[in-house]
Structure formats: C-alpha cells, structure tokens
Design an enzyme around this catalytic site. Structure first.
Site: not given
Ligand code: GLN
Length: 537
Positions: A79, A154, A178
C-alpha cells in the site's frame, strides 16, 4: 489455474521444488498487471526493474544451494502509505505525489530481508481516509468482481490487486477497517493485528493510536506466513510490544471443537444488507457444524463506536497532518506570477491545493474537537467512550473465545454511490471500527457471495489472539470453497497469451508526473528515482 491465481505458499513451493524461477513468477505477475491493471487500476507505481533484479538475485542464491526464507522470490505489493527507500510514496495525495522517502518502513525492510519481490505501490484513499479508494487524488481503483463497483478502502489497491492476480499478497493498513473492509469486498483474507504487534515505523501516520499494518492474502495460510514475517518488537516504534512472536502457521490445525463464539446482536441490526446477513448466518451454521459453540450476546456500546472514532481519528489526523506545510515534505504552492508567497500564504495555499476534500474535512473536524472550549465536550468524551467500548469487549472475552460479525454491512457498492454522502460512506466501517478503538485483532475471511459479489466474515479476539483467529479462520476456510473463487475479469487485457515480458527500461518518472522538488526529502542529488512511474497517467 494460472500462475497469477496461485497463493504465495503455492508459489513458494513451486520455487523450492525448482519448477519455476522467481524471475518467471515475477514475469507472470507483471504480465497479469499489464493485462488487467488498465481496468482495475490498483497500482500507483510499478517497480518492475527492481522486481526482476531481486528475483534474479533470489534465483542465483537458490541456485547456489543457499537456504532461503520460505517466501523468498514470491512477489508482493505494498500500500502506498508505507515508506520505500528511493521509491515514490504518495499516500495517493497530491501533497506527496513526488515524495521519495530516504528510508524503508520496518515492515518493508522485514519483507525485503525475507526475499520479497516488490511489484510496486498500491492505490488507496488519500492518507487512508475513506472506504472506497475513490478519495485517491489520482484515480479510483475498481473491484475485480465488478468493475463498476468499488473495491472498498482505504486499502482498495492492495485488495483489488490480490483479488485480480496482480500480486500474490500485499500489505495494507487498518485504522478503522481499511484492511478488513476491502478484503471483504474483494473476496480475500485481511488481518488487522493487535495494536503494537506490527511496527508502525515508516507507516505515514493517519491516527497513531489506531493505525496497524497487516497482511492481505488469498488464503489463511498466506496470512499466517506474512504475519510471521512482519510481527515482532521494533525499537524504532515506541508503541511496539516487546513480546515473543509465535509461528502463526502452527495454529493452522483445522481443529475448533468446543470453541465458544459470541454473536453480538447489535452487529446484525438496522443497515445490514439482507444478502450479507443470509451468507453470514450460513457461515455461523458452518462453524457450529465444525464443533464451535455459538451463542448470541450483547455489545451495549456498539452504536457509539462510529461517533467515537470520528472524533478520535480526525483529532489525531489533524495533528499528524500538520507536518505538511510546504517546508518539510512534499508539495509547496508557488504563485502563478512566478513571485513568492509570504509564509502564511505559502502554508495556506500549499494545504488548500495539496489536500483533497475528505482530508480537509477530517482536519477541520479534528481541529474543532481539539480546540479549547470543545476539547472536554468532544475529544475527552470520546476517550471515555473508547474505554466503555474496550470494556464491552473484555466482558465478552470472559465468556467467549472470539466474537463474530459481518465485516461490512453491505456488499461492494457502485462507484460514486456514496461519494456525496460522507455519513453513508462512514457507515461502511460500522462493524470494523470498534476493533481499532479497543486495539484488538480481527480477521476478515471470504464467506460467500451475494448477487455475485463477495461477502466477508469478521472474527474478533482478545489482544494477541492472532493464533486463535487464524486457527478458526483456517478451519472455516478449509471447509468452504470461497477462497478458491477468482474473478473472471473477462474483457480485460489485450496482450497475446505467452507474451514474454521484458523489464522496462529505467525511465524515472512517467511523463505527466513532475520530478520531486528540491525541498522534498531525498529530492536532491542523492535521490534514487523509482522506475515505471504511475501506470495510469
Ligand atoms: N474508512 C475509515 C476512515 O475513513 C477507516 C480508514 C482506515 O482504516 N484507514 O477513516
């Protein structure tokens, strides 16, 4: 099955038996990337030349009879939030579009030491804020099971790449879901480790008390193998736990007789898609059939987890992202007339132009809840709620070995469907967020399909119970067919079968991407430029 369909452990076995070389496996993966990534759009940066170099080095060492780590020579994706020395690390943000880190994240060094062949850097929501990968400043990634749907986020790039055969496995990060939510939406395995089990050194920070790095893989064995490589104490991360790490593959016994599983009714209420609910309930029946004892339970503070997270995570993000000021790292705004801004104008323009709308929303939310007058009312309140959520879990773990729920309340949704409604986007993580707030581990495993789209089952356990989670996930997986399903991606790709892929020349940055500015880290004379550049621009 094609080479690109194989798991990392299957590829490792081929390499060990001498049936393929790492260079050949690497070639098969890059051919797949070139065939399908124009549709899937998982990669921000490809590192093809370095990959072949590493592959040949591993092949050479194997040829000399050297004993190598099990996954040596197997390709892996990262990532684009994990720092890679000499290779652009963008966080899918304009702010870091040309940022070339001078050092590797600890997890990257650990995989490199184990002979991983890095394919490139994978797309994500900007600074890991989002649940669909549509917040990438570059392009959205698409779900390999339906290119009109999002892959989740994400870590949507890693999830889509693994599902599409563009990487045998990848590392993602999870602050509120994420790793698990995109794993669920793309039909792969994703593990969010206990806070402190895996080093965060070199992970670009979003919310430091929640962030963790973890494996995203095609099956549970790969997940255990990759966790073996990345877990363990790191003196460079003060929050890393100084505890011994077991061999996680030793838990893959298939035996779950008598294990107690709690099903919190609050995770099966309003907002849960009927198709997902049906698939998850059938999976619970399967676990019962395998000998687990399943009982309903209650998680009283479940409804407070989402608001609690959206106070704490933005508060920490607003502080972490203060460093992007146009001076230390990344983008710096300059006036159109070629003149110079004064300091305040430079800060303001840099941050207005460098950050996308969701990141700005989080910074504003976070700054607000930390400001004097609101700190007690919001931030402190959220910290207290966080304790109540942690207590809910501890109470349940007195009674149960693990807690099980759907990973995501819905199957993959259409691109654009939630983009204009932040709240409905935030609700994508309603079942994953409590885990991060409590610092406990959780894994998502493929558990079936609804309307042809993957569904994930989330297993949550007490701190450092990764072994137990993997044991149960493995038993479930070995008795169900879902992890062997692969998306067809028909219509993708134009290269003739068997086309031999030759390494691209070292081309520096792709046209359309500017070279890093002089004020950037590593942007001066000594910087090594990455190869390939952004494959989509
Ligand atoms: N979707 C969640 C957010 O927008 C979690 C994102 C993540 O785990 N990096 O904060």
């Amino acid at each position: 099955m094609e080479i690109y369909d194989l798991t990392a452990h299957e590829l490792a076995d081929l390499l060990r038996r001498g049936e393929m070389t790492s260079a050949e496996v690497t070639g098969a993966i890059f051919k797949r990337i070139h065939d399908v990534d124009p549709d899937v759009q998982a990669y921000v940066t490809l590192t093809e030349d370095q990959a072949y170099e590493t592959a040949r080095k591993v092949d050479g060492e194997r040829g000399q009879g050297r004993s190598l780590p099990y996954l040596a020579g197997v390709p892996a994706g990262l990532k684009d939030v994990l720092c890679t020395r000499g290779i652009r690390t963008t966080c899918s943000s304009r702010m870091l579009e040309h940022f070339i880190p001078p050092y590797n994240a600890t997890v990257v060094s650990k995989l490199a030491a184990a002979g991983a062949v890095f394919t490139g850097k994978l797309n994500m929501d900007e600074f890991a804020m989002g649940s669909s990968t549509e917040n990438s400043a570059f392009f959205p990634t698409r779900n390999p099971w339906d290119l009109g749907c999002v892959p989740g986020g994400s870590s949507g790039g890693p999830a889509a790449a693994v599902a599409a055969g563009e990487a045998p496995y990848a590392l993602g990060t999870d602050t509120g879901g994420s790793i698990r939510q995109p794993a669920s939406l793309c039909g792969i395995v994703g593990l969010k480790p206990t806070y402190g089990l895996v080093s965060r050194y070199g992970l670009v920070a979003f919310a430091s008390s929640l962030d963790q790095v973890g494996p995203m893989t095609k099956d549970v064995r790969d997940c255990a193998l990759v966790l073996n490589l990345i877990a363990g104490h790191d003196p460079l991360d003060s929050t890393s736990a100084p505890i011994p790490v077991p061999d996680y593959t030793s838990f893959l016994t298939g035996e779950i007789n008598g294990l107690r599983i709690g099903i919190p009714r609050e995770f099966f209420g309003d907002g849960l898609d009927a198709g997902v609910s049906e698939v998850v309930k059938a999976s619970l029946d399967k676990l019962a059939e395998l000998g687990a004892i399943i009982e309903e339970c209650s998680f009283p503070h479940a409804e407070h987890a989402l608001p609690c997270y959206y106070l704490i995570a933005p508060a920490e993000a607003s502080s972490n992202l203060a460093r992007y000021d146009g001076v230390h790292y990344g983008y710096r705004a300059t006036p159109d007339d070629g003149g110079e801004y004064d300091l305040m104008d430079m800060y303001m323009n840099t941050r207005s132009q460098g950050f996308g709308p969701e990141v700005k929303r989080r910074i504003m939310l976070g700054t607000y809840v930390l400001s004097s007058g609101y700190y007690d009312a919001y931030y402190l309140k959220a910290l207290k709620l966080r304790t109540l959520i942690r207590d809910d879990f501890s109470r349940l773990f007195d009674q149960f070995d693990i807690i099980v729920s759907p990973t995501s309340p819905t199957p993959p949704f259409r691109l654009g469907e939630r983009s204009n409604d932040p709240l409905s986007m935030y609700l994508s993580d309603v079942y994953t967020i409590p885990v991060n707030l409590a610092g406990i581990p959780a894994i998502s495993v493929p558990c079936g399909f609804t309307g042809g789209l993957p569904v994930g089952l989330q297993l949550m356990g007490p701190v450092f119970s990764e072994g137990t989670l993997l044991r149960i996930a493995y038993a479930f997986e070995q008795n169900t067919p879902h992890h062997r399903a692969r998306p067809s991606l028909e219509g993708s790709g134009s290269a003739a079968p068997g086309t031999r892929r030759v390494p691209s020349s070292t081309s520096g940055l792709t046209p359309g991407l500017k070279e890093c500015g002089v004020h950037e880290h590593g942007g001066g004379g000594g910087a090594v430029r990455q190869e390939g550049g952004c494959v989509h621009e």
